[in-house]
Design a protein around this motif. Structure first.
Motif, short mmCIF file in Angstrom:
data_model
loop_
_atom_site.label_atom_id
_atom_site.label_comp_id
_atom_site.label_asym_id
_atom_site.label_seq_id
_atom_site.Cartn_x
_atom_site.Cartn_y
_atom_site.Cartn_z
N PRO A 332 0.84 -1.21 0.00
CA PRO A 332 0.00 0.00 0.00
C PRO A 332 0.87 1.25 0.00
N ILE A 334 0.65 5.85 0.02
CA ILE A 334 -0.15 7.07 0.15
C ILE A 334 0.39 8.12 -0.80
N THR A 337 -3.23 13.15 -1.66
CA THR A 337 -4.65 13.18 -1.28
C THR A 337 -4.88 12.55 0.08
N ASN A 338 -3.91 11.83 0.60
CA ASN A 338 -4.04 11.21 1.92
C ASN A 338 -3.43 12.06 3.03
N ASN A 345 -5.65 10.76 6.05
CA ASN A 345 -6.91 10.11 5.73
C ASN A 345 -6.58 8.84 4.93
N GLU A 347 -8.73 6.32 4.12
CA GLU A 347 -9.92 5.61 3.64
C GLU A 347 -9.70 5.01 2.26
N HIS A 348 -8.99 5.70 1.40
CA HIS A 348 -8.79 5.22 0.03
C HIS A 348 -7.29 5.02 -0.21
N ILE A 349 -6.85 3.81 -0.04
CA ILE A 349 -5.44 3.45 -0.20
C ILE A 349 -5.30 2.45 -1.34
N LYS A 350 -4.37 2.72 -2.24
CA LYS A 350 -4.11 1.80 -3.34
C LYS A 350 -2.78 1.08 -3.11
N GLU A 351 -2.49 0.14 -3.99
CA GLU A 351 -1.24 -0.61 -3.90
C GLU A 351 -0.52 -0.60 -5.24
#
Length: 468
Positions: A332, A334, A337-338, A345, A347-351
């Motif tokens: 994962p 960040i 936007t995090n 924040n 809430e929306h984490i990509k990998e």
């Protein structure tokens, strides 16, 4: 012509001795008790919408016909032009005289008419402040009894609530309220005098709410200004007294230089800032010396020192997102936007995949200071989560060469950003590339004082929140 909906059949709704409501349409009588959305006070009546008003649907002239839109003269309202429970006086678009003639029979809706949206955004009400027309997502409403605009003003406030009940009961769910459902809406109707009292009380309450919201906005503004002022004093050495028993910042600076040299080895380039006997500031890089007094942003206590970010922190950006790069193990990450001021924040984490070397460079650990390269330039937060995480290339990871109070330097980024030293003009920088970041000059207090400053700031801001 506008599509107009008016009462065509005599309808009566009565409350009988069996505590049930019945609706009489012509000679037919139907029990409608289960259809009514809520109880009403004695003296009120239930009625259908079109028993007390008529309403007109608007239109949208053909967008491909330039004669309808060129040389626009007449205001044409869309939902985005409406303001909740307010008088509206302007539109983003206007239609031509030809459009008014061909699509609206040459008639404008008069000033003072009640408007309501009934498609997409449903139940938004406004009063026309000018003669105008509107699109098909809006209806213009004309109360049959128009005495002193009492019913109009009552419906201005009541319809948003009533329509919400219809949406729930009819399972429309905000998609579209068609004209037949609209015409058949049940309306709780108080006597005219009570309608007027309700409107007056609602106006009073809304005015009080406006005052409360404005007061809260003022409080929030004052808090942010006080926070900015507090942190400015903090990084200038004016918040807590200096303690002569603290280990001097000059000793801390030597420890930082030694630790950086040990970690970089042959790549190490010795550099530091000092104040000369002439009260000017100089920077020594290898064997060269240069005056940098113009780069010093403010005065600091005698026991403090100045230091470049390059000499205080090991820093780098993360990995660029590249769909063709599939080597490594997925982790994962960040991005900007995090990252918010002082928190994350997640809430929306990509990998994305990271090789072993990339992971070492891009992974973050508790205590790392993360700074945005783009977006809100210089926005920063300290990572305190004990979870595996990496950073994308638009974030800088700052990790101190020698232990310092990272929270103090978070304060410094906040102040530098707020006074224009990051992303500003003059001695500031226009962006935070790695090179520009490394050249930033920060104050270096004794370590003990750094810790006292942070503790004092926390106490002040916490007390301020409690009082607010």
């Amino acid at each position: 012509m506008l599509a107009t909906y008016r009462l065509k059949v005599r309808i009566q709704i009565k409350f009988y001795f069996d505590n049930r409501y019945y609706e009489k349409v012509g000679s037919q009588l139907k029990d409608i008790t289960d259809e009514l959305p809520f109880e009403i006070p004695d003296g009120w009546s239930w009625t259908r919408f079109t028993q007390i008003v008529s309403f007109d649907l608007g239109k949208t002239p053909d967008r491909h016909n330039k004669k309808y839109w060129d040389d626009g003269k007449y205001p044409w309202f869309a939902i985005s032009d409406l303001q909740e429970r307010a008088t509206v006086n302007s539109t983003k678009e206007k239609i031509s005289a030809a459009a008014l003639r061909d699509k609206f029979a040459g008639e404008l809706i008069p000033q003072g008419t009640l408007l309501m949206s009934f498609k997409l955004t449903v139940g938004k009400t406004s009063i026309l402040g000018i003669d105008a027309v509107h699109n098909e997502a809006i209806i213009s409403i004309f109360p049959i009894i128009s005495e002193h605009e009492i019913t109009r003003n009552f419906l201005l406030n009541a319809l948003p609530v009533i329509v919400l009940c219809v949406k729930k009961r009819e399972a429309v769910k905000g998609v579209t309220l068609n004209s037949s459902k609209l015409a058949a809406m049940f309306i709780p109707l108080p006597p005219l005098a009570e309608q007027q009292r309700i409107v007056s009380r609602v106006d009073e309450l809304l005015a009080q709410i406006d005052i409360i919201e404005q007061n809260q906005a003022d409080i929030d503004t004052l808090y942010e200004e006080f926070k900015k002022r507090t942190l400015t004093l903090a990084i200038q050495g004016k918040l807590v007294p200096q303690d002569p028993n603290d280990e001097p910042a000059s000793v801390l600076l030597e420890r930082i230089r030694a630790e950086k040299k040990a970690k970089l080895g042959k790549k190490y380039v010795d550099s530091y800032i000092y104040k000369g006997d002439d009260n000017c500031y100089y920077e020594k890089v290898k064997d060269s010396v240069k005056e940098i007094s113009d780069e010093i942003p403010f005065d600091i206590p005698k026991s403090w020192r100045w230091i470049r970010v390059d000499n205080l922190f090991q820093h780098n950006t993360g990995k660029a997102l590249n769909s063709s790069n599939t080597q490594g193990i997925s982790h994962p990450y960040i991005t900007t936007t995090n990252v918010y001021w002082g928190y994350f924040n997640l809430e929306h984490i990509k990998e994305m995949p990271f090789t072993e070397d990339e992971f070492l460079k891009c992974s973050i650990v508790p205590g790392d200071l993360l700074v945005c390269e783009g977006g809100d330039i210089g926005r920063a937060a300290i990572w305190e989560n004990d979870i595996s995480m990496c950073i994308q290339n638009h974030i800088h990871r700052l990790r101190a060469y020698y232990p310092v109070c990272t929270q103090f330097y978070y304060f410094a980024f906040f102040v530098y950003k707020s006074i224009g030293l990051i992303g500003g003009k003059g001695i500031g920088i226009q962006g935070v590339s790695s090179g520009a970041l490394g050249k930033l000059i920060f104050p270096l207090p004794p370590l003990g004082e750094q810790e006292r400053i942070v503790k004092q700031v926390e106490i002040i801001l916490e007390n301020l929140k409690d009082e607010g």
